[in-house]
Structures are given as structure tokens and as C-alpha cells.
Enzyme design. Sequence first.
Site, short mmCIF file in Angstrom:
data_model
loop_
_atom_site.label_atom_id
_atom_site.label_comp_id
_atom_site.label_asym_id
_atom_site.label_seq_id
_atom_site.Cartn_x
_atom_site.Cartn_y
_atom_site.Cartn_z
N ASP A 345 0.82 -1.22 0.00
CA ASP A 345 0.00 0.00 0.00
C ASP A 345 0.85 1.26 0.00
O ASP A 345 0.35 2.34 0.32
CB ASP A 345 -0.92 0.01 1.23
N SER A 370 2.44 6.88 0.91
CA SER A 370 1.55 6.05 1.73
C SER A 370 0.14 6.22 1.17
O SER A 370 -0.44 7.29 1.25
CB SER A 370 1.60 6.48 3.19
N ARG A 371 -0.37 5.14 0.57
CA ARG A 371 -1.62 5.27 -0.18
C ARG A 371 -2.85 5.33 0.71
O ARG A 371 -3.88 5.84 0.30
CB ARG A 371 -1.74 4.10 -1.16
N ILE A 372 -2.78 4.79 1.91
CA ILE A 372 -3.97 4.78 2.76
C ILE A 372 -3.69 5.27 4.17
O ILE A 372 -4.62 5.48 4.95
CB ILE A 372 -4.59 3.37 2.84
#
Length: 500
Positions: A345, A370-372
Site C-alpha cells: 500500500d 503512503s496510499r492509505i
Amino acid sequence: MNGDDAAARRPANLLTRQQDWLEHYRPQVRITEQGRLVSVGDGIAWVSGLPTAAIDDVLLFADGSRGLVFDLNQELIGAILLQATDALTAGTRVHLSPTPLSIPVGDALLGRVIDPLGNPLDGEGFPDSSRWQRLEHRSPAIVERDFVHRPLYTGIKVIDTLIPVGHGQRQLLIGDEGLGRSALALDTVINQRGQQTLCVYVLIGQKRSTVVDTINLLRDHGALEYTTVVVAEASALPGLQHLAPFAGCAIAECWMRTGHHTLVIYDDLSTHAKTYRELSLLLRRPPGREAYPGDIFSVHARLLERATCLEPALGGGSMTALPIVETRLGEIAAYIPTNLISITDGQIYLDAELFAGGFRPAIDIGKSVSRIGGRAQHASIKQEAGRMKLDYLQFLELELFTRFGARLEASMEKSIRRGRVLREILKQERLSPVSIEFQLAWMLAFNDGLLDDLPPAGVASILQQLERRTAESGLTLDDGRERWSSAVGSWLKTEDGTAP
């Protein structure tokens, strides 16, 4: 009960077990299979017979060795050795084990150092656990998963503010050897003290000196009491090195299923991929790109997909994975790194030029993402972090112009001064995690312009003062911005009533 009483009870217990066996005995035809070891070498065993053997079945050899079915041909079974004695030779009888490959799990493993089969490596006895977990297990279904909503604080300023990680996230640590990837992972584990997070640190193919240093460091910082260390060092059989991350995942998964928050470190998956390539080539599987087998992607995906955040109906536990992967000369587009980037992620990329320039940790903010994790940030932290990452990247571009002696506008000069201060703030020595409250304090001071006129050389002393005052204040993240801003402003006032 003393020893004499125990000895007196043994015949009675044996008689009870025999009576129980006779009571449940049912006459029927029983068929057992027996195979023969054809050849053995380099951690691989070729076995004939055993027509019902399936992938991942456990093989028991007559000399006490153990193996795992890894490849099926028309005539022979290819197995990886998990335990091998000097008496293992061609012609040894082989049987199938009735139980799948499992490992002891539970709280009895906290503070322990074990191998991927659960055998103790710390001189203590075998873990006293009544629960066992299969190493291979399906990842949680979509309906069993919840959104990442709880932050996992690493104690590292640049990560917690600009590249945040949440419980249940899979965040890749990537960079060349010697840039501090393992140091970031160890700092994160040490910072979980008092955070109600159980940790598993998996060491794959590492030198014994590295293993000892890691264990001693965790022990010295009081982190071993909530951590399990799974070790398959460089001298271990390739089969054990391959199973090490799956063993660590099984331990953390058991805690996750019981409602705990867990963190598992895979150090590192580059070595794991090389081990899998070695086993596959020895088993005569067709090689693909860079001689890796075609299923190397699915192996790592099968491992990392088990890290998630469970929905409240299933206990609300989580497993956060921080896999480590090595690059060569900063080549982030290599085969294994790109595979892992597509599975995880987000990634935290460490750059050799930043490391050589004295910026530690040497995290390249432009290549890290950081995608989430931002969804799990506390509202106060998210508000202050805001455009900080974008502003910092713009500063790095503006700084290039100063190298050519270009004339800059006053606003640009101010942006460069602020950027240099921020760069000094983000520097941090290893093994020195900081609290999230202190991180909110320095972000407020920076965003409110209290540090604009501060020379970069004076940043360290101001941060020490700010950290001390934050710890003494007892303020929490839930206290309003107005209260925080007022407190930070008063802390940084000098004797003449002005900001430093």
C-alpha cells in the site's frame, strides 16, 4: 505432586489411554503408503512412491528427518528439507505425516526466539502453547476486512507526519544495503512499547552476528517482552529460510484473530526471493525473468495479503506488515522491488545520496508514498501535515536555483529558509523515537512561523526544549489547536518576549 506420586500414577494413566483406545477402535481396512528416498542434496530430496502426496504435505523420513512436498512429477516427488540428519541417505523409507505443517502460536511466544518450525533458539524450553496454526492459510475475505482507520506510530518524524502508516497497512521499506532499512524497522518495533501492539520480527538468511545484534538491541530497549523473533539464519536449510516469513505471519495472524493489533517485519524479502529461486532451480522448474520462477509474485502476494484490519464483528484486530526489500544502485524498477511495490500500500524509499549528505533517516520524500495511511491520521496531525510534503518538495526544487547564484524574490528566499529549517527538523538519529504529541508541537511551531528566523544550526536545541516541555505539559492530541498553539508559543518565548 511429588515424583513418587507421579510415578505411581503413570501405569493408571497408561491403562486409561489403552481402555479409551479400545473403546473407540473400529475394525476396518487401513492402507498406508511407503516411499523411498531416491536422492538428496542441497536441501532437496527426491522421493519415489507415495501416490496420494499433495503439495505442502509433510514427509517423515525413517531417520527422523522431515520434508515438505514442493514439486510433483509423474515419477518423483520433489521435497524441500526442513530437518536433516547425517543418516539421511538414498533408500531411506518415507511416510506421509497425517498433520499439516503448523507452528505453536499464542502469548507463550512473547519474548522468545524460535525457528520457522517453532523450535526454541534462545536456550529456553519448547514454547508451552496449546494452540497451533498452519503456516499456509487463506487471506481474509473482503467481507471480513475493515478500512484502515487507526494510526501506527513509528516514532520517526518524517514517517508519522509525511508518510503515515496505519494499522493493517502493508508498507514497503526499500533501498540499497546499508542505508538504514532495518534501523527504521527496529525503531518502529521499539516505539510500540505501551502501544498495545504485539510484534513479530522475522530474520531471513541473515548472518548470525546480525541476528545476535538484533536480539540484544530489542532486549536492551525492553522491546523483546512484546516481540517474537523468528530466525532462519544464513546457515539454515533453504527450506527453513523459505518458510520463515510464513511462520512469522502465522504467529501474528493468530493474535490478530483474537482482537490484538500486531506488527510483523520481514527482513528481508529480497533474500527470501533468492532462496525461492534457488529451490525452484534445484527442482528443475523453468526459470523466468532474472531466473526467478513465474510464481514468485504469487508467493509474496499470498504472504502480504494476509495483513489487514478485521471488522469489529471479528474482533477488530489488525496485522501491519513492513516488508524490507533491497535495491542495487538505487534501481527501484528491478523485478522483485516492482513486484512488491505493486502488492503493498505504499513504500518508504531510502536514498544513497541523502545518506551520504548527512540526512538521516535518508528517506526520499519524493519517491515515498503512503496510499492509505493518511486516512488513519489523527485529525490534528492531518491538519498540520496538510501541504507540508508538497511545500518541502517545492523547496528542494527552489534550492537548486541557489547553486547557480540566481537572484530570488523575497518570497522565494523565505520559502528556502523555511525549507532548510524543516529539513533540520526532520533529521533524527536512530533508536530515538519521539512521541506523537511532540510531533504535533513542532508542526504547530513550524506552521505558525515561530521557527522562521531560526538558523538551521539552532534547530536541535529548540527541538530538545520543545520535546521536554511537551512531555511535562500532559497535553493530548484531542486538545484543541488553540490550546496547543498557545502553549507552544509560550514555550518558545525568550526572555524578551519574542520567538527564538
